[in-house]
Design a protein around this motif. Sequence first.
Motif, short mmCIF file in Angstrom:
data_model
loop_
_atom_site.label_atom_id
_atom_site.label_comp_id
_atom_site.label_asym_id
_atom_site.label_seq_id
_atom_site.Cartn_x
_atom_site.Cartn_y
_atom_site.Cartn_z
N LEU A 71 0.91 -1.18 -0.07
CA LEU A 71 0.00 0.15 -0.09
C LEU A 71 0.74 1.37 0.05
O LEU A 71 0.81 2.23 -0.68
CB LEU A 71 -0.92 0.00 1.20
CG LEU A 71 -2.01 -1.06 1.30
CD1 LEU A 71 -2.67 -0.96 2.56
CD2 LEU A 71 -2.98 -0.99 -0.06
N VAL A 72 1.91 1.31 0.88
CA VAL A 72 2.87 2.40 1.05
C VAL A 72 3.44 2.72 -0.50
O VAL A 72 3.48 3.90 -0.98
CB VAL A 72 4.02 2.24 1.98
CG1 VAL A 72 4.77 3.20 1.77
CG2 VAL A 72 3.35 1.93 3.43
N THR A 73 3.98 1.41 -1.19
CA THR A 73 4.45 1.59 -2.56
C THR A 73 3.45 2.15 -3.54
O THR A 73 3.95 2.91 -4.19
CB THR A 73 5.25 0.23 -3.10
OG1 THR A 73 6.36 -0.13 -2.11
CG2 THR A 73 5.74 0.26 -4.24
N ALA A 85 -4.51 -6.15 -0.25
CA ALA A 85 -3.82 -5.51 0.71
C ALA A 85 -4.49 -4.54 1.64
O ALA A 85 -4.25 -4.67 2.88
CB ALA A 85 -2.49 -4.71 0.12
N LEU A 86 -5.34 -3.95 1.04
CA LEU A 86 -6.52 -3.08 1.85
C LEU A 86 -7.17 -4.09 2.79
O LEU A 86 -7.27 -3.38 4.10
CB LEU A 86 -7.66 -2.50 0.71
CG LEU A 86 -7.06 -1.41 0.27
CD1 LEU A 86 -8.11 -0.49 -0.52
CD2 LEU A 86 -6.85 -0.16 1.12
N ALA A 87 -7.80 -5.01 2.49
CA ALA A 87 -8.57 -5.95 3.44
C ALA A 87 -7.74 -6.41 4.54
O ALA A 87 -8.31 -6.41 5.69
CB ALA A 87 -8.97 -7.25 2.44
N THR A 88 -6.45 -6.67 4.29
CA THR A 88 -5.45 -7.21 5.24
C THR A 88 -5.22 -6.07 6.34
O THR A 88 -5.30 -6.48 7.56
CB THR A 88 -4.21 -7.74 4.69
OG1 THR A 88 -4.60 -8.68 3.63
CG2 THR A 88 -3.11 -8.23 5.55
N VAL A 89 -4.65 -4.78 5.76
CA VAL A 89 -4.48 -3.94 6.69
C VAL A 89 -5.70 -3.22 7.68
O VAL A 89 -5.59 -3.31 8.63
CB VAL A 89 -3.83 -2.68 5.98
CG1 VAL A 89 -3.84 -1.44 6.86
CG2 VAL A 89 -2.55 -3.34 5.64
N ASN A 90 -6.94 -3.21 6.98
CA ASN A 90 -7.91 -2.75 7.43
C ASN A 90 -8.52 -3.87 8.47
O ASN A 90 -9.05 -3.64 9.53
CB ASN A 90 -9.30 -2.55 6.51
CG ASN A 90 -8.89 -1.32 5.85
OD1 ASN A 90 -8.24 -0.40 6.27
ND2 ASN A 90 -9.39 -1.01 4.52
#
Length: 187
Positions: A71-73, A85-90
């Motif tokens: 996400l940062v990249t 990635a969004l689902a994992t972090v959220n």
Amino acid sequence: MNADHVFVCGNPALDFAATLRARRTLRFETLVSPERLDAWYLRAGMVDTLSPSRESDVARAIAVREAVYGLVTARRLEEPYDDEALATVNGAARKPPVTPQLTAAGRRTDATPEEALSTVARHAVEVLSGPDVPLLKECGNPECTRVYIDRSRGMRRQWCGMESCGNRLKAAAYRARRKRAQEPAGQ
């Protein structure tokens, strides 16, 4: 390569993403055991004590770390976010975070690995949705893949940290210039 945890990125989520070093070449993993994960949370100052992590906590932490890095990249390169990635972090951020407590001796933070990971994920949400987004930069060392917040005057910082990358590159450049200056002309 030294396995000690380094905190030079300006945000705990960015430092956590940097626990896999030299992503393009050596891929040096620092979260190799539950004990190393616990050591990161403690050294980051996130907790005072932590119930011991298990291998499953390490696997979850690595999944969140990789999602944060992705996400940062994407944000740094102005590309769309990956849905997984969004689902994992959220998902990690939705869990209860580390909660400091006031004691007679001062502030005390005891946590579980899940709470510590939630706190890292919340830091990622904050940095990726806040005013520091334009300040995100990747280290200028080709071997380093740390992303840091450049709060230097004029935004001219080139390395994640002088001790970790800057001094090494400056010394190598100096040695190369000196070697060229000592070579006889015409070679």
